[in-house]
Design an enzyme around this catalytic site. Structure first.
Site, mmCIF file in Angstrom:
data_model
loop_
_atom_site.group_PDB
_atom_site.id
_atom_site.type_symbol
_atom_site.label_atom_id
_atom_site.label_comp_id
_atom_site.label_asym_id
_atom_site.label_seq_id
_atom_site.Cartn_x
_atom_site.Cartn_y
_atom_site.Cartn_z
ATOM 1 N N GLU A 115 10.514 32.592 24.589
ATOM 2 C CA GLU A 115 11.205 31.718 25.531
ATOM 3 C C GLU A 115 10.581 30.326 25.565
ATOM 4 O O GLU A 115 11.290 29.302 25.544
ATOM 5 C CB GLU A 115 11.174 32.351 26.926
ATOM 6 C CG GLU A 115 11.712 31.470 28.040
ATOM 7 C CD GLU A 115 13.191 31.162 27.917
ATOM 8 O OE1 GLU A 115 13.678 30.312 28.675
ATOM 9 O OE2 GLU A 115 13.863 31.765 27.049
ATOM 10 N N HIS A 168 23.169 34.931 11.235
ATOM 11 C CA HIS A 168 24.591 34.897 11.598
ATOM 12 C C HIS A 168 24.857 33.762 12.583
ATOM 13 O O HIS A 168 25.871 33.054 12.483
ATOM 14 C CB HIS A 168 24.978 36.240 12.211
ATOM 15 C CG HIS A 168 26.449 36.385 12.480
ATOM 16 N ND1 HIS A 168 27.415 36.208 11.520
ATOM 17 C CD2 HIS A 168 27.119 36.695 13.622
ATOM 18 C CE1 HIS A 168 28.610 36.403 12.039
ATOM 19 N NE2 HIS A 168 28.464 36.688 13.319
#
Length: 365
Positions: free
Chosen positions: A82, A324
């Site tokens: 994060e 992706h």
């Protein structure tokens, strides 16, 4: 400032804008990595982490952090993804603000001004969505909008780069004329771009609701071509309650299956539409210098579709899932680049003559 100095300035800004594009792709990939390792709430506060500038480590700092946030004990392994994502996003913001300041300083030259300022303002909004993503505990609406905001920022930065390259004289245009049939392809190009954006939006909603693993087989879903019990109303409910911790998702399985199947159908639509559009462009491209741009979209489209299939076949492995996301950004960028190149083509003499003849006949009549 003379033209040569303007060209040099535009060239330098184009380099920085290109760097910002690359950094934006990195931020998108880091965001995907953070979601996939379930670290979206690795730091329960914003912009720091448990009140620290970095992830708290050491017994003393961890004890202080746990005292500050007793309901969310420190997990260093989830805190770092994060924070790394935040550091990269912050760096991108600084680069964007630098471009905006440079544009203001040189506003009297032929350098884009409004676009860098708009991107800087959008970055501030994107930062707010990053904060709300944490403070609203991964509320799907905010997460999806934050993801779309990242792709929007990247698109705007590419557009800025293309404009700066044109100002610097880096981009060369075809000296000849193109067929009128090629000039009529613009609506099809914009239609393709809209489909790509909608598909990215579906992907964002899929990720925000943890629906990527709802179907683990291909080409069917849970052994059926059209799974029983799919709940589209529940899956696409944009009025989900604010308050619960959405880490891992709150939707029922039927709702997630509905989202996943819709995303699959969207991928098929995009594949066929872009495939036919690119084939038509390729046949009409003669003398237009669009070859590389068309091939780029085709290659990225094939890779993105293959990565989507691999995600299901191999059950969302981290590397393929991140790739992706990155290739989704690549497809968007390649489409914008193709539209830009097409828009810079000279008008057809045939089309101009036809248009002039039509006007003459109308006036005569």
């Amino acid at each position: 400032m003379n033209q040569t100095s303007t060209d040099v300035l535009a060239r330098k800004l184009a380099i920085w804008s290109t760097f910002a594009c690359v950094l934006a792709v990195v931020v998108i990939m880091l965001g995907a990595w953070t979601r996939l390792v379930h670290a979206g709430l690795g730091c329960p506060d914003w912009p720091g982490c448990y009140g620290f500038l970095t992830v708290p480590q050491g017994e003393t700092n961890i004890a202080i952090a746990n005292a500050r946030f007793p309901d969310t004990p420190v997990d260093v392994a989830k805190g770092w993804p994060e924070m790394i994502h935040r550091y990269a996003a912050g760096t991108l913001g600084l680069v964007v603000f630098g471009l905006a300041i440079a544009a203001i300083r040189h506003r009297r030259e032929h350098i884009p001004l409004r676009l860098p300022l708009f991107i800087a303002g959008f970055i501030v909004l994107q930062g707010a969505f990053g904060m709300w993503t944490v403070t609203l505990k991964l509320w799907p609406q905010v997460v999806a909008l934050h993801l779309l905001g990242g792709f929007t920022t990247l698109s705007l930065l590419l557009l800025l780069t293309l404009r700066l390259r044109k100002c610097a004289g880096i981009q060369t245009l075809s000296a000849g004329r193109v067929a009128s049939s090629l000039s009529k392809m613009r609506p099809w190009l914009y239609g393709g771009l809209i489909l790509v954006v909608l598909q990215i939006g579906l992907g964002a909603w899929t990720a925000a609701n943890y629906a990527a693993v709802a179907c683990t087989d291909l080409p069917t879903c849970q052994g059926q071509w059209w799974p029983d019990g799919m709940d589209f109303q529940h899956g696409f409910d944009i009025a989900q309650q604010v308050g619960p911790n959405y880490l891992g998702g709150q939707l029922t399985d039927d709702g997630r299956v509905a989202i996943h199947v819709t995303h699959r159908l969207g991928a098929v639509v995009v594949l066929f539409y872009l495939g036919l559009m690119l084939l038509r462009l390729w046949r009409q491209r003669s003398g237009s210098e669009l070859d590389h741009s068309i091939l780029l979209v085709a290659c990225v489209l094939a890779m993105q579709f293959s990565l989507g299939l691999a995600n299901v076949w191999f059950h969302i492995p981290l590397g393929i899932a991140v790739a992706h996301n990155a290739m989704g950004a690549g497809l968007l960028l390649s489409m914008i680049n193709l539209i830009w190149r097409h828009s810079q083509l000279p008008h057809s003499k045939t089309a101009t003559a036809s248009h002039t003849t039509t006007i003459t006949r109308e006036v005569t009549a």
